[in-house]
Structure formats: structure tokens, C-alpha cells
Write a protein that holds these residues in place. Structure first.
Motif, PDB file in Angstrom:
ATOM      1  N   ARG A 244       7.722   6.748   7.216  1.00  0.00           N
ATOM      2  CA  ARG A 244       8.224   5.837   6.188  1.00  0.00           C
ATOM      3  C   ARG A 244       9.336   4.985   6.794  1.00  0.00           C
ATOM      4  NH1 ARG A 244      10.056   8.793   0.761  1.00  0.00           N
ATOM      5  NH2 ARG A 244      11.761   9.436   2.150  1.00  0.00           N
ATOM      6  N   ILE A 245       9.310   3.684   6.503  1.00  0.00           N
ATOM      7  CA  ILE A 245      10.307   2.738   7.006  1.00  0.00           C
ATOM      8  C   ILE A 245      10.941   2.043   5.808  1.00  0.00           C
ATOM      9  CG2 ILE A 245      10.713   0.738   8.498  1.00  0.00           C
ATOM     10  CD1 ILE A 245       7.971   1.437   9.835  1.00  0.00           C
ATOM     11  N   ASP A 246      12.264   2.121   5.725  1.00  0.00           N
ATOM     12  CA  ASP A 246      12.985   1.516   4.591  1.00  0.00           C
ATOM     13  C   ASP A 246      12.427   1.985   3.255  1.00  0.00           C
ATOM     14  OD1 ASP A 246      14.571   0.181   6.391  1.00  0.00           O
ATOM     15  OD2 ASP A 246      13.561  -1.748   6.175  1.00  0.00           O
ATOM     16  N   GLY A 247      12.037   3.264   3.189  1.00  0.00           N
ATOM     17  CA  GLY A 247      11.524   3.836   1.956  1.00  0.00           C
ATOM     18  C   GLY A 247      10.081   3.502   1.649  1.00  0.00           C
ATOM     19  N   LEU A 248       9.393   2.797   2.543  1.00  0.00           N
ATOM     20  CA  LEU A 248       8.006   2.382   2.329  1.00  0.00           C
ATOM     21  C   LEU A 248       7.098   3.145   3.281  1.00  0.00           C
ATOM     22  CD1 LEU A 248       8.603  -1.478   2.077  1.00  0.00           C
ATOM     23  CD2 LEU A 248       8.385   0.158   0.192  1.00  0.00           C
ATOM     24  N   ALA A 249       6.093   3.815   2.729  1.00  0.00           N
ATOM     25  CA  ALA A 249       5.189   4.618   3.551  1.00  0.00           C
ATOM     26  C   ALA A 249       4.333   3.734   4.434  1.00  0.00           C
ATOM     27  CB  ALA A 249       4.304   5.486   2.664  1.00  0.00           C
ATOM     28  N   VAL A 250       4.217   4.114   5.694  1.00  0.00           N
ATOM     29  CA  VAL A 250       3.395   3.357   6.642  1.00  0.00           C
ATOM     30  C   VAL A 250       1.951   3.282   6.163  1.00  0.00           C
ATOM     31  CG1 VAL A 250       2.470   3.384   9.007  1.00  0.00           C
ATOM     32  CG2 VAL A 250       4.899   3.878   8.602  1.00  0.00           C
ATOM     33  N   VAL A 251       1.459   4.348   5.531  1.00  0.00           N
ATOM     34  CA  VAL A 251       0.062   4.403   5.107  1.00  0.00           C
ATOM     35  C   VAL A 251      -0.216   3.569   3.861  1.00  0.00           C
ATOM     36  CG1 VAL A 251       0.246   6.402   3.568  1.00  0.00           C
ATOM     37  CG2 VAL A 251      -1.875   6.032   4.880  1.00  0.00           C
ATOM     38  N   ASP A 252       0.820   3.176   3.131  1.00  0.00           N
ATOM     39  CA  ASP A 252       0.647   2.445   1.877  1.00  0.00           C
ATOM     40  C   ASP A 252       0.175   1.019   2.170  1.00  0.00           C
ATOM     41  OD1 ASP A 252       0.843   1.163  -0.573  1.00  0.00           O
ATOM     42  OD2 ASP A 252       2.745   2.096  -1.113  1.00  0.00           O
TER      43      ASP A 252
ATOM     44  N   GLY B  95       0.435  -1.430   0.423  1.00  0.00           N
ATOM     45  CA  GLY B  95       1.416  -2.375  -0.104  1.00  0.00           C
ATOM     46  C   GLY B  95       2.625  -2.583   0.786  1.00  0.00           C
ATOM     47  N   THR B  96       2.774  -1.744   1.817  1.00  0.00           N
ATOM     48  CA  THR B  96       3.896  -1.916   2.749  1.00  0.00           C
ATOM     49  C   THR B  96       3.632  -3.145   3.613  1.00  0.00           C
ATOM     50  OG1 THR B  96       4.368   0.446   2.808  1.00  0.00           O
ATOM     51  CG2 THR B  96       5.171  -0.870   4.646  1.00  0.00           C
ATOM     52  N   PRO B  97       4.572  -4.094   3.676  1.00  0.00           N
ATOM     53  CA  PRO B  97       4.337  -5.316   4.444  1.00  0.00           C
ATOM     54  C   PRO B  97       3.997  -5.021   5.906  1.00  0.00           C
ATOM     55  CG  PRO B  97       6.289  -5.553   3.067  1.00  0.00           C
ATOM     56  CD  PRO B  97       5.888  -4.122   2.993  1.00  0.00           C
TER      57      PRO B  97
END
Length: 215
Positions: free
Chosen positions: A155-163, A165-167
Motif C-alpha cells: 500500500r502506498i499513501d493508504g492506497l492498495a497497489v492491487v486496487d 482505483g489506485t492511480p
């Protein structure tokens, strides 16, 4: 490690990521935090990372082996960078990864890269040394993880790599900055051009970023 002689225990699965996936077999690294209650009512926190091996079967894949990590005891004098990493609020470490650092078996290159990347990012680390397959899954090539020369970020900056929706720009930026921090082998869900094949992507790394070092 997850079946202690305690009156009560509670378990949290922080994340499950691939340690490797092939057509008929897989390794899933299940990162766990655990709380146990002692006879006096006190609560202790711990946890481990389990390398869960699976084999393709019908109607669903079957678990064939469990390999829990064991970081060993804390070193009497770990590298000075260990305390800085453990104290850095922008580096989130699960119990097994933190124990790896305290054991003194993680190379300075990993510690310094974590600290450098924690400037522009908040890192959620999944695996450092223990709990990872000894060899790159499906090969006989030693993995950099058990040698203390790699870490994975889920997870980077609270955003999961697998998502989805993560930019992608965030992940690409992180991978490039990991290379700038000294990594010779940066993996992730996106393909990046680079000199000397520094970047790679495959099915295993669609759910995390791998940051490896050769010293």
C-alpha cells in the motif's frame, strides 16, 4: 506461532499477497497480527507471516503447506538505522517485518531506502526477510528477501497497489523512486522502461511492489 498456549487469542490478517503464482501452484503470504491474553489478564501483541502453499484442484485450489516466518531474537546491537525506521510514522511495518529489523539481519541498503522513500510516501510494508519463499517461486534462484536485501510494499499513501482505483502514476512514481534509492530490481503491476532491466512486472507482482538490492 499462531497457536500459542494462551487462554484467549485474537488474529487480524493485515494483507495477503502473492509470493508466487504459476499455472498449478501458488504461494500466498498471509501477514498476521495477533493478540494473546495471559493468565493475569494482560494482553501481548505479536504476529507472524505465513507462506501458504496451494495447488490447483477442483472445485477450488487446495492448501498443501504452511510455512510461518521466524525472525529469531532481537540483536543486542542492531544497525542504528533500525531505530530510525521503527520510529518513522510514514513506514508501516507488520510484526514479522519489525522483528526482522530488530534481528539485525536486514541490510543497510534496505533500511536507508525505506527512510528515503518515506519522505514523499507513506509505505505499508508487507514482507521483509522472513515469511517469504527462500527461492524465487518456481525457480532455484535464491530470493533477495531471506538474505535481508529486499522488501515488499502493498500500500502506498493508504492506497492498495492491487486496487484498480489506485492511480498508475502513483505506482510508477514509487517504482522509479525505489530505483533512485538504489534498488537494482523493482517489481510491480506496471511495466516501466529502464536501463539494464531494472524494472519488471509479472502475475506475482500485480498486488505489491518489490524493492530488491544486490548488497
Amino acid at each position: 506461532p499462531l497457536a500459542p498456549a494462551a487462554a484467549e487469542a485474537s488474529l487480524e490478517v493485515i494483507v495477503a499477497q502473492y509470493g508466487g503464482i504459476l499455472a498449478d501452484s501458488a504461494s500466498v503470504l498471509v501477514v498476521c497480527r495477533q493478540w494473546t491474553r495471559g493468565p493475569d489478564g494482560s494482553v501481548a501483541e505479536g504476529g507472524t507471516t505465513v507462506d501458504v502453499r496451494l495447488s490447483r484442484a477442483e472445485p477450488r485450489w487446495a492448501v498443501t503447506e504452511l510455512h510461518p516466518g521466524d525472525a529469531g531474537p532481537a540483536a543486542a546491537s542492531p544497525p542504528s538505522a533500525v531505530a530510525r525506521v521503527l520510529a518513522e510514522p510514514r513506514i508501516e511495518l507488520p510484526p514479522e517485518a519489525a522483528a526482522d529489523l530488530r534481528s539485525g539481519t536486514v541490510h543497510d541498503s534496505v533500511l536507508e531506502a525505506m527512510l528515503r522513500l518515506a519522505g514523499p510516501y507513506t509505505l505499508s510494508v508487507s514482507v521483509v526477510r522472513t515469511g517469504h519463499p527462500l527461492d524465487v517461486f518456481g525457480t532455484t534462484r535464491p530470493s533477495d528477501h531471506p538474505l535481508g536485501r529486499a522488501f515488499d510494499v502493498w500500500r502506498i499513501d493508504g492506497l492498495a497497489v492491487v486496487d484498480p482505483g489506485t492511480p498508475r502514476q502513483l505506482i510508477e512514481s514509487f517504482m522509479r523512486d525505489a530505483a533512485a534509492a538504489g534498488s537494482y530490481n523493482v517489481g510491480g503491476p506496471v511495466a516501466l522502461p529502464g536501463v539494464g532491466n531494472r524494472f519488471f512486472t509479472d502475475d506475482t507482482h500485480h498486488d505489491h511492489c518489490h524493492v530488491g538490492f544486490d548488497h
